[in-house]
Design a protein around this motif. Structure first.
Motif, PDB file in Angstrom:
ATOM      1  N   GLU A 154      43.011  40.903  43.720  1.00  0.00           N
ATOM      2  CA  GLU A 154      43.473  40.390  43.133  1.00  0.00           C
ATOM      3  C   GLU A 154      44.191  40.701  42.064  1.00  0.00           C
ATOM      4  N   PHE A 155      43.570  40.693  40.675  1.00  0.00           N
ATOM      5  CA  PHE A 155      43.793  40.875  39.866  1.00  0.00           C
ATOM      6  C   PHE A 155      44.926  42.540  39.828  1.00  0.00           C
ATOM      7  N   GLU A 156      44.504  43.490  40.375  1.00  0.00           N
ATOM      8  CA  GLU A 156      45.120  44.084  40.962  1.00  0.00           C
ATOM      9  C   GLU A 156      46.922  43.932  41.038  1.00  0.00           C
ATOM     10  N   LEU A 205      47.388  43.292  37.073  1.00  0.00           N
ATOM     11  CA  LEU A 205      45.968  43.188  35.875  1.00  0.00           C
ATOM     12  C   LEU A 205      45.128  44.340  35.722  1.00  0.00           C
ATOM     13  N   ARG A 206      44.381  44.728  35.242  1.00  0.00           N
ATOM     14  CA  ARG A 206      43.359  45.843  35.082  1.00  0.00           C
ATOM     15  C   ARG A 206      41.994  44.298  34.551  1.00  0.00           C
ATOM     16  N   GLY A 207      41.148  44.407  35.811  1.00  0.00           N
ATOM     17  CA  GLY A 207      39.540  44.163  35.293  1.00  0.00           C
ATOM     18  C   GLY A 207      38.613  44.662  35.457  1.00  0.00           C
ATOM     19  N   GLU A 208      37.594  44.130  34.935  1.00  0.00           N
ATOM     20  CA  GLU A 208      36.581  45.063  34.086  1.00  0.00           C
ATOM     21  C   GLU A 208      35.228  43.361  34.467  1.00  0.00           C
ATOM     22  N   VAL A 209      34.072  43.988  34.735  1.00  0.00           N
ATOM     23  CA  VAL A 209      32.315  42.817  34.810  1.00  0.00           C
ATOM     24  C   VAL A 209      32.890  43.375  32.924  1.00  0.00           C
ATOM     25  N   ILE A 210      32.629  42.478  32.441  1.00  0.00           N
ATOM     26  CA  ILE A 210      32.045  42.602  31.117  1.00  0.00           C
ATOM     27  C   ILE A 210      30.453  42.244  30.687  1.00  0.00           C
TER      28      ILE A 210
END
Length: 193
Positions: free
Chosen positions: A163-165, A169-174
């Motif tokens: 959904e972010f894509e 937006l580029r998402g990552e689990v931090i």
């Protein structure tokens, strides 16, 4: 009266009390001096008040009127004045753009029955509120803005990434913390440069 990260908090039975998901966000969140920040689903106001230590201005919004009033009291209690709280269903009463947007999302499947449920229940599949947030958030982000979204593995982390894509937006689990039957994750999403 409990104190979290140096912030004194009044609590209320109809407002979500800071818990492991809140603490994971607090410990992961990065705010730079002078930034403008938005805390969606502010609850007691803890995350907004923590961001106000470095941010120039913080807006905290919540769909629960009792949360908005409680967060205002907690700001006064701690003498924090560069923060404002208002009633808003996600971005309904929010204008302008922000450098940092946080959201500890409701993610349990079901329909909310009382005020406190709004902090926990995210619609029939548990994703409705998260998906609406992701679709709307790009319109409220500054050019180099960042989103910190907290959710449970129950609600599909990969689906959130997709959904972010779709939203650009580029998402990552931090950050990730295992609790009982789920993982709580913090996803950092940024505009693709």
């Amino acid at each position: 009266m409990p104190i979290y990260y140096g912030i004194k908090l009044e609590l209320h039975s109809d407002v979500y009390e800071p818990a492991e998901d809140t603490f994971l966000l607090a410990e992961t969140l990065e705010v730079r001096p002078g930034e403008i920040a938005l805390d969606v689903g502010t609850g007691t106001g803890l995350i907004a008040l923590l961001m106000a230590r470095k941010a120039k201005y913080v807006l905290g919004v919540d769909v629960n009127p009792k949360a908005v009033e409680l967060a205002r009291r907690n700001a006064r209690l701690n003498g924090i004045s560069n923060v404002e709280f208002r009633l808003s269903d996600l971005f309904e009463n929010v204008s302008g753009r922000f450098d940092v947007i946080t959201f500890n999302a409701p993610y349990l499947p079901g329909e909310p029955e009382k005020a406190i449920d709004l902090a926990l229940v995210g619609g029939k599949t548990g994703r409705e509120v998260i998906d609406r947030f992701i679709a709307e958030v790009p319109d409220h982000l500054n050019e180099n803005g960042r989103v910190y979204l907290v959710q449970s593995s129950i609600t599909g982390v990969e689906e959130t990434m997709r959904e972010f894509e779709k939203a650009g937006l580029r998402g990552e689990v931090i950050a990730r913390r295992h609790l009982f039957f789920e993982d709580i994750v913090v996803i950092l999403a940024e505009k693709k440069g």
